[in-house]
Write an enzyme that holds these catalytic residues in place. Structure first.
Site, short mmCIF file in Angstrom:
data_model
loop_
_atom_site.label_atom_id
_atom_site.label_comp_id
_atom_site.label_asym_id
_atom_site.label_seq_id
_atom_site.Cartn_x
_atom_site.Cartn_y
_atom_site.Cartn_z
N GLU A 1 -4.59 9.62 5.50
CA GLU A 1 -4.18 10.81 6.23
C GLU A 1 -5.03 11.01 7.48
O GLU A 1 -6.24 10.82 7.46
CB GLU A 1 -4.30 12.05 5.34
CG GLU A 1 -3.38 12.02 4.12
CD GLU A 1 -1.91 12.12 4.49
OE1 GLU A 1 -1.61 12.53 5.62
OE2 GLU A 1 -1.07 11.78 3.63
N CYS B 1 -3.50 18.55 -2.18
CA CYS B 1 -4.02 17.36 -1.48
C CYS B 1 -4.59 17.75 -0.11
O CYS B 1 -5.72 17.40 0.23
CB CYS B 1 -2.93 16.31 -1.33
SG CYS B 1 -2.47 15.50 -2.88
N HIS C 1 -3.06 9.10 0.48
CA HIS C 1 -1.98 9.26 -0.49
C HIS C 1 -1.52 7.89 -0.99
O HIS C 1 -1.58 6.90 -0.24
CB HIS C 1 -0.80 10.01 0.12
CG HIS C 1 -0.89 11.49 -0.02
ND1 HIS C 1 -1.00 12.35 1.06
CD2 HIS C 1 -0.88 12.28 -1.13
CE1 HIS C 1 -1.05 13.59 0.62
NE2 HIS C 1 -0.99 13.58 -0.70
#
EC number: 3.4.19.3
Length: 215
Positions: A78, A141, A165
């Site tokens: 991310e 998350c 992820h």
């Protein structure tokens, strides 16, 4: 070098979470770095409380949080975490914050300080699909990624932090037609490759290569 790796417990009606199952299979040392793996609850503030305890005690050089993103086809480091909780579903203790700041004294967003493009390249070299993701969502998350960067900034200012992820495991999609999934061993190999890149780029700038999206 010391790296703290986190994985969530199952949530959203799933019996297993590939993040937790994958980190259990990681070796104690990767590319010379000491690896400490911990389970965190899929609960908004409690996940950050657990993370903070281990950051303070372990004093890691890097923090890599791992989470399940059902439907994604590869591993996705991310790029950014935003200062907003907006839960589509309740967490594992029934909390469902809507449009709530994660930290009232925090920045609007934190960018990952991990070498996300080098991580993608390393995962590709391992023969697995990966890409940079530009949204970690607004559930636990994103919450934990934001908290990790906030906490590292406060308690370990020289450390790096970020989130990746991963897809569903094969066992999770037997009743989900046309849903992407990956073998658990491959997920673990992908995480190992990402950690290898984190170590390799400890004192170097990230790769400068295309990783953006048009939408």
């Amino acid at each position: 070098m010391k790296i703290l790796v986190t994985g969530f417990d199952p949530f959203g009606g799933e019996a297993i979470n590939p993040a937790l199952e994958a980190i259990k299979k990681l070796p104690a040392t990767i590319h010379g770095a000491e690896i400490k793996c911990i389970e965190v609850p899929t609960v908004f503030q409690k996940s950050a409380d657990v993370l903070q305890q281990h950051i303070e005690s372990f004093q890691p050089d890097a923090v890599l949080c791992i989470g399940q993103a059902g439907g994604r086809t590869g591993l996705t480091p991310e790029r950014v975490a935003i200062n907003q909780d907006d839960a589509r579903i309740p967490d594992n203790e029934g909390n469902q914050p809507i449009d709530t700041p994660i930290r009232v004294d925090g920045k609007a967003a934190y960018f990952s300080t991990l070498p996300i493009k080098a991580m993608v390249a390393a995962i590709h070299q391992a023969g697995l699909p990966a890409s940079v993701s530009n949204t970690a969502g607004t559930f636990v998350c994103n919450h934990l990624m934001y908290q990790a960067l906030y906490l590292v900034d406060k308690y370990c200012p020289n450390a790096k932090a970020g989130f990746m992820h991963i897809p569903f495991m094969m066992e999770q999609v037997v009743d989900k037609p046309n849903t992407a999934a990956m073998n658990l061993d491959d997920i673990t190999r992908g995480i190992e490759a990402a950690i290898f890149a984190i170590v390799d780029f400890k004192d170097r700038s990230d790769l400068k290569r295309v990783g953006g999206a048009t939408h």
